[in-house]
Design an enzyme around this catalytic site. Sequence first.
Site, PDB file in Angstrom:
ATOM      1  N   GLU A 171       0.816  -1.235   0.000  1.00  0.00           N
ATOM      2  CA  GLU A 171       0.000   0.000   0.000  1.00  0.00           C
ATOM      3  C   GLU A 171       0.842   1.274   0.000  1.00  0.00           C
ATOM      4  O   GLU A 171       0.560   2.233   0.727  1.00  0.00           O
ATOM      5  CB  GLU A 171      -0.981   0.007   1.180  1.00  0.00           C
ATOM      6  CG  GLU A 171      -1.997  -1.109   1.096  1.00  0.00           C
ATOM      7  CD  GLU A 171      -3.090  -1.065   2.180  1.00  0.00           C
ATOM      8  OE1 GLU A 171      -3.018  -0.221   3.105  1.00  0.00           O
ATOM      9  OE2 GLU A 171      -4.005  -1.901   2.089  1.00  0.00           O
ATOM     10  N   GLU A 286      -5.084  -8.629   0.131  1.00  0.00           N
ATOM     11  CA  GLU A 286      -5.800  -8.279   1.358  1.00  0.00           C
ATOM     12  C   GLU A 286      -7.257  -8.135   0.972  1.00  0.00           C
ATOM     13  O   GLU A 286      -7.589  -7.316   0.105  1.00  0.00           O
ATOM     14  CB  GLU A 286      -5.284  -6.990   1.986  1.00  0.00           C
ATOM     15  CG  GLU A 286      -3.909  -7.151   2.603  1.00  0.00           C
ATOM     16  CD  GLU A 286      -3.460  -5.929   3.398  1.00  0.00           C
ATOM     17  OE1 GLU A 286      -4.304  -5.185   3.921  1.00  0.00           O
ATOM     18  OE2 GLU A 286      -2.229  -5.720   3.474  1.00  0.00           O
TER      19      GLU A 286
HETATM   20  O1  AHR Z   1      -5.003  -5.778   7.369  1.00  0.00           O
HETATM   21  C1  AHR Z   1      -4.918  -4.583   8.092  1.00  0.00           C
HETATM   22  C2  AHR Z   1      -4.222  -3.472   7.321  1.00  0.00           C
HETATM   23  O2  AHR Z   1      -5.061  -3.025   6.295  1.00  0.00           O
HETATM   24  C3  AHR Z   1      -2.949  -3.824   6.628  1.00  0.00           C
HETATM   25  O3  AHR Z   1      -1.841  -3.745   7.464  1.00  0.00           O
HETATM   26  C4  AHR Z   1      -2.845  -2.786   5.555  1.00  0.00           C
HETATM   27  O4  AHR Z   1      -2.104  -3.221   4.442  1.00  0.00           O
HETATM   28  C5  AHR Z   1      -4.287  -2.461   5.239  1.00  0.00           C
HETATM   29  O5  AHR Z   1      -4.506  -1.117   5.153  1.00  0.00           O
END
Ligand code: AHR
Length: 483
Positions: A171, A286
């Site tokens: 990210e 994610e």
């Molecule tokens: O999964 C929680 C967080 O969400 C992670 O660390 C991040 O990559 C995302 O914003």
Amino acid sequence: MAVVKIDLDRRIGAIDRKIYGMFIEHLGRCIYGGIYEPGSPLSDARGFRRDVLEAVRNLQVPILRYPGGNFVSAYHWLDGVGPKDQRPPRPEPAWKAIESNEFGTNEFIQYCREVPTDPYLCANLGSGSMDEAAAWVEYCNREVGTSHANLRAEHGFEEPHRVTYWGLGNEIYGDWQIGHKTAEDYAKFARECAKLMKRVDPSIELVLCGGQELDWDREVLGKCADLVEHISYHFYWGPVRDQDPHYSTLAQPYYSELYWQFLWQLIQQIRRDQHVEHGIKICVDEWNNWATAHPDKHAKDRYDLTDALSVAIYLNAMRRNCESIEIATLAQMVNVIAPIFTSPEGMFLQTIYHPLRLAAEKSGSIALDAHVACDTYAADYLGLPSVPYLDALVTLDEAGKKLFLSLVNLHRDEAQHVDVLIDGGAVRADGAAHVITGESPETINDFGKEGVSCQTESVAGLGARFTYELPPLAHAVLELDIA
Ligand code: AHR
């Protein structure tokens, strides 16, 4: 009333099992107190929680992403290897915690072997350097004979860990990230890191950091396509403010599905323009319902039935898009927005655990292009004019002997009378239905209480045409034998 028309010859493609992957991060109680709790009577000699391991094994996790997430953007992997009593505790800036470094690369690899699952390491492209990323590849993957590979052997691991999947940061597009960069800056840096990492081990596969936004994705992929095999995509969802919480939650997976289609076209355009011969696929590294953090949600940290249905729809959607999605890792595996929830005394399975297990256990490896006709509702707040009340995915096993219909009835009050019409064959008269449902959208699971679970029942009167009645608020997978 709904119709699902299946043509056994109309195949979308093969579903890669890596979409059933998971993610663990140094965040909250995911690792410490989640998968790893040395000294607990529930843990083995290495500190791995045995009860958690069993629940993880039942999910048949093919790939596990680590160590972050936001955490990785300030993480220096050398802190987490070697004798534990010499590892430095550090302030951890992503989540404003203290990191003991007691669990690091080698513990992660040992955990992967124990599950078993394939490791997927995400490198620090925030505060880290090219050299640091490449040295991590060397430490994990090279035969002894160079300094970092020798260091691994000194740490007790003579054989290389052979980690195939490596993320090029997390990210990085976001200001919340340590080492946040513009798309141009990230693309330049990621390209150089990729070059160096692949020269240390040409067999690795790299995941470029996507941004869920076409301008970012076009810029970074445009500069790195020749060096990467995957581009990441992250998506979290929950109820949309001022909208019906149930229906707005369940509309969210369709929003993702639209973006994958744009991204897939972009990937093909870049490959064509740059004559990139190797394939590049989407890595949803994610994803999850994050409704547990929603201020209006009645029980923080507890998933409910609506949440479970939304996860079932997302799993269906990823398999419908099997052409473009090769890897997906649910964020996260234990305690933090997760299907498994522990305490020092035990654990319970959240509602979302059940659709994950069902998808891993009861799915064919080939997605069929079924036609679904049903009533819809509008979710214009997400740019979606028609969300189907019935979500359906049809899959066939490799041998062409079993057909699986994964159905979700989004409707809060009405059952779906699903007319199933099969072309090119039929199924045997008797089959099984694995059904996940509960009393209301708000039904939760907790320690000692299972409001939402999966029950198996038999179904009869099947053939080339049959009707299946799916109750409101239910997810069912029909497991059928081809006649
Ligand atoms: O999964 C929680 C967080 O969400 C992670 O660390 C991040 O990559 C995302 O914003």
